[in-house]
Scaffold this motif. Structure first.
Motif, short mmCIF file in Angstrom:
data_model
loop_
_atom_site.label_atom_id
_atom_site.label_comp_id
_atom_site.label_asym_id
_atom_site.label_seq_id
_atom_site.Cartn_x
_atom_site.Cartn_y
_atom_site.Cartn_z
N THR A 179 -5.35 -0.07 -2.62
CA THR A 179 -5.50 1.31 -3.08
C THR A 179 -4.94 1.51 -4.49
OG1 THR A 179 -3.40 1.87 -2.00
CG2 THR A 179 -5.41 2.21 -0.73
N LYS A 180 -4.56 0.41 -5.14
CA LYS A 180 -3.93 0.46 -6.47
C LYS A 180 -2.61 1.23 -6.44
CE LYS A 180 -7.61 -1.61 -7.91
NZ LYS A 180 -7.60 -3.08 -8.08
N GLN B 16 0.85 -1.18 0.00
CA GLN B 16 0.00 0.00 0.00
C GLN B 16 0.90 1.24 0.00
OE1 GLN B 16 -2.30 0.86 3.54
NE2 GLN B 16 -0.47 1.62 4.55
N LEU B 17 0.32 2.39 -0.23
CA LEU B 17 1.06 3.65 -0.15
C LEU B 17 0.08 4.71 0.33
CD1 LEU B 17 3.72 5.19 -0.64
CD2 LEU B 17 2.90 5.68 -2.95
N ALA C 16 5.34 -5.19 -15.78
CA ALA C 16 5.03 -6.06 -14.65
C ALA C 16 4.60 -5.25 -13.43
CB ALA C 16 6.25 -6.92 -14.31
N CYS C 17 5.25 -4.12 -13.19
CA CYS C 17 4.90 -3.30 -12.02
C CYS C 17 3.49 -2.75 -12.12
CB CYS C 17 5.90 -2.15 -11.87
SG CYS C 17 7.54 -2.65 -11.29
N MET C 18 3.12 -2.28 -13.30
CA MET C 18 1.77 -1.75 -13.48
C MET C 18 0.73 -2.85 -13.32
SD MET C 18 2.28 0.92 -16.63
CE MET C 18 3.23 2.43 -16.41
N HIS C 19 1.06 -4.04 -13.80
CA HIS C 19 0.16 -5.18 -13.65
C HIS C 19 -0.01 -5.53 -12.18
CE1 HIS C 19 -0.97 -9.46 -15.28
NE2 HIS C 19 -1.92 -8.93 -14.54
N ALA C 20 1.09 -5.56 -11.43
CA ALA C 20 1.03 -5.95 -10.03
C ALA C 20 0.34 -4.91 -9.16
CB ALA C 20 2.44 -6.20 -9.51
N ALA D 239 3.71 0.50 -2.64
CA ALA D 239 4.88 1.33 -2.39
C ALA D 239 6.12 0.78 -3.08
CB ALA D 239 5.13 1.44 -0.88
N SER D 240 6.38 -0.51 -2.95
CA SER D 240 7.59 -1.08 -3.55
C SER D 240 7.57 -0.98 -5.07
CB SER D 240 7.74 -2.55 -3.13
OG SER D 240 6.63 -3.31 -3.55
N LEU D 241 6.38 -1.11 -5.67
CA LEU D 241 6.28 -1.04 -7.12
C LEU D 241 6.34 0.39 -7.63
CD1 LEU D 241 3.52 -3.76 -7.62
CD2 LEU D 241 5.98 -4.00 -7.95
#
Length: 498
Positions: free
Chosen positions: A369-370, A54-55, A359-363, A373-375
């Motif tokens: 919350t879409k 989350q972020l 991959a990051c956008m997919h994950a 934080a890590s991505l």
């Protein structure tokens, strides 16, 4: 709510001069300490995963989005508290303290549901045992790796609001009909407020009113009217929040009960994932090689990635019974979060920023919350590597609004890079694929050869290419790739070539 003839005002929550209350207080404290120790020693990586998934943004747009669903206060408070899971010891501490506060108000509320003339065991010990049981059930739900703190806050909020209502309206009990009318009006208004702020916590709010009525010899008119109004207005409520009836009633959710063995397996996997994100590559290799637990493909992936980071992937390949480099991963609609995040880490490791972003956008869709934080950090890094500072600013702007990642965003802002950040970006830029071509699919052999065509010094990509050929038992392909992109002085490769 209670008969004033039976009780002279609200009782002190814990009369410490009374032995039974001292023992009850001690039990609550011991339970809290035990809860903290259990999660810290057995499931601490669950909390780091939840925080990274989350972020929480301190911005008007982010905060106003909570009002689009019921339980806005529980969700906002829960997500705000979860961001502190980032720090060591904070996750178990926040959960244990939250459960303690929840348990205290559950005990106080349940005690008011017992007749004043009841014996001490019924008056004190039964509510205490019930409250501790509720705390234990709620704690058990946090073995789930995606458990949200807002579910506890929603239930606790409903209980706390009922206790406050009970304190406020106790004096009205002296007036028979006037008291019923006043209590009912206040209760109905608070029931609506409770649903808006705490979602399904309103069920606990109404249930406590029904449960306490026999003890206070009162007619639960407010609770009955609230139930009737809820049925009549359920359609409009669902339309307003754009939710199905069941989802609207139980929002933000009751939690998920998972098998303890499965939860422990997830914790073992998260150990590898979180330590890899902390760049503890030697620690991961040591853990993998000395652990007696069964090795999953995901663990093998992080072991391989750690070895690649240290430049010793070929030396470690034969130490895996079932090697998993991640090069056979194909992302589709059925891929889970762990698989997609593994793919993102692999692509960033070998230097392909385009597939890293994909991959990051997919994950990110798996985050409540879409915003993971890590991505978000990885997306910012990928854009910085390729020199797309405007694209990176889109993600850095979000991170600056976070209390936890504000400093990280400042260090990665173009024009104010720290020396360490600049060195990492320069290193990564050597290996990106700048070929002007359209690529379809995620065949890793094509991706790796493209990277090597762009830069023959990309040793990580070369190791992944050759090791993949070995795992696939494709000696002919290995020889072609080795002759084209080699040589690479390595005992394993030299043995195969000879």
């Amino acid at each position: 709510m209670v008969n004033s003839d039976n009780r002279s005002g609200m009782e002190t929550p814990f009369r410490f001069f009374k032995l039974s209350n001292i023992i009850i207080a001690a039990l609550f404290i011991l339970w809290t300490v035990g809860c903290f120790w259990f999660f810290q020693s057995k499931f601490r990586y669950h909390f780091f995963f939840i925080e990274q998934n989350q972020l929480f943004l301190n911005s008007p747009d982010c905060l106003s989005a909570y009002f689009n669903k019921p339980a806005w206060l529980a969700c906002m408070a829960g997500d705000w508290a979860q961001q502190f899971y980032h720090f060591k010891l904070a996750g178990p501490a926040v959960l244990a303290l939250s459960l303690l506060i929840f348990g205290i108000f559950a005990f106080l509320s349940l005690r008011e549901c017992v007749p004043a003339k009841a014996k001490s065991f019924l008056r004190d010990w039964c509510p205490a045992i019930a409250a501790l049981a509720l705390m234990t059930v709620e704690a058990r739900l946090y073995l789930y790796e995606n458990a949200r703190l807002c579910t506890l806050y929603a239930l606790g909020g409903g209980i706390m609001l009922w206790y406050a209502y009970h304190c406020i309206t106790e004096d009205f009990s002296r007036r028979r009909w006037a008291g019923i009318i006043i209590n009912s009006v206040i209760f109905i208004a608070l029931a609506a407020v409770c649903y808006i702020m705490f979602g399904y916590g309103a069920l606990a709010f109404i249930a406590l009113e029904l449960l306490s009525s026999p003890a206070g010899r009162r007619i639960p008119a407010g609770a009955v009217i609230s139930i009737v109004l809820a049925f009549c207005l359920s359609g409009k409520v669902c339309t307003h929040y754009r939710m199905e009836p069941k989802d609207a009633l139980l929002y933000p959710g009751l939690g998920r009960w998972v098998d303890a063995t499965k939860a422990k397996g997830v914790e073992d996997l998260l150990t590898y994932s979180i330590e890899y994100s902390r760049r503890n590559y030697k620690g991961i290799i040591n853990l993998y090689e000395h652990s007696r637990n069964a090795k999953t493909p995901e663990m093998s992936f992080f072991y391989s990635a750690s070895a690649a980071q240290l430049g010793i992937l070929p030396d470690k390949l034969l130490k895996m019974k079932k090697p998993n480099l991640g090069t056979f991963i194909h992302l589709d609609s059925k891929s889970n979060l762990f698989t997609i995040e593994m793919a993102a880490e692999l692509y960033y490791l070998i230097g392909d920023m385009t597939y890293t972003e994909r991959a990051c956008m997919h994950a990110n869709n798996f985050s409540p919350t879409k915003r993971c934080a890590s991505l978000i950090k990885r997306l910012a890094e990928a854009n910085l590597v390729i020199g797309d500072f405007e694209g990176a600013e889109k993600y850095l702007r979000q991170l600056r609004r976070s209390f936890i990642y504000r400093e990280w965003a400042e260090d990665h802002t173009p024009g104010s890079f720290s020396e360490k950040v600049q060195r990492e970006l320069d290193y990564k830029r050597q290996f990106i694929n700048n070929a002007n071509e359209i690529r379809i699919g995620d065949n890793c052999h094509t991706i790796l050869t493209g990277l090597l065509d762009a830069n023959r010094n990309n040793i990580v990509a070369l190791d992944y290419l050759l090791c993949t050929d070995i795992i696939a038992n494709q000696k002919g392909m290995f020889m072609r790739d080795y002759q084209k992109y080699g040589p690479r002085d390595c005992e394993l490769y030299n043995r195969i070539v000879k």
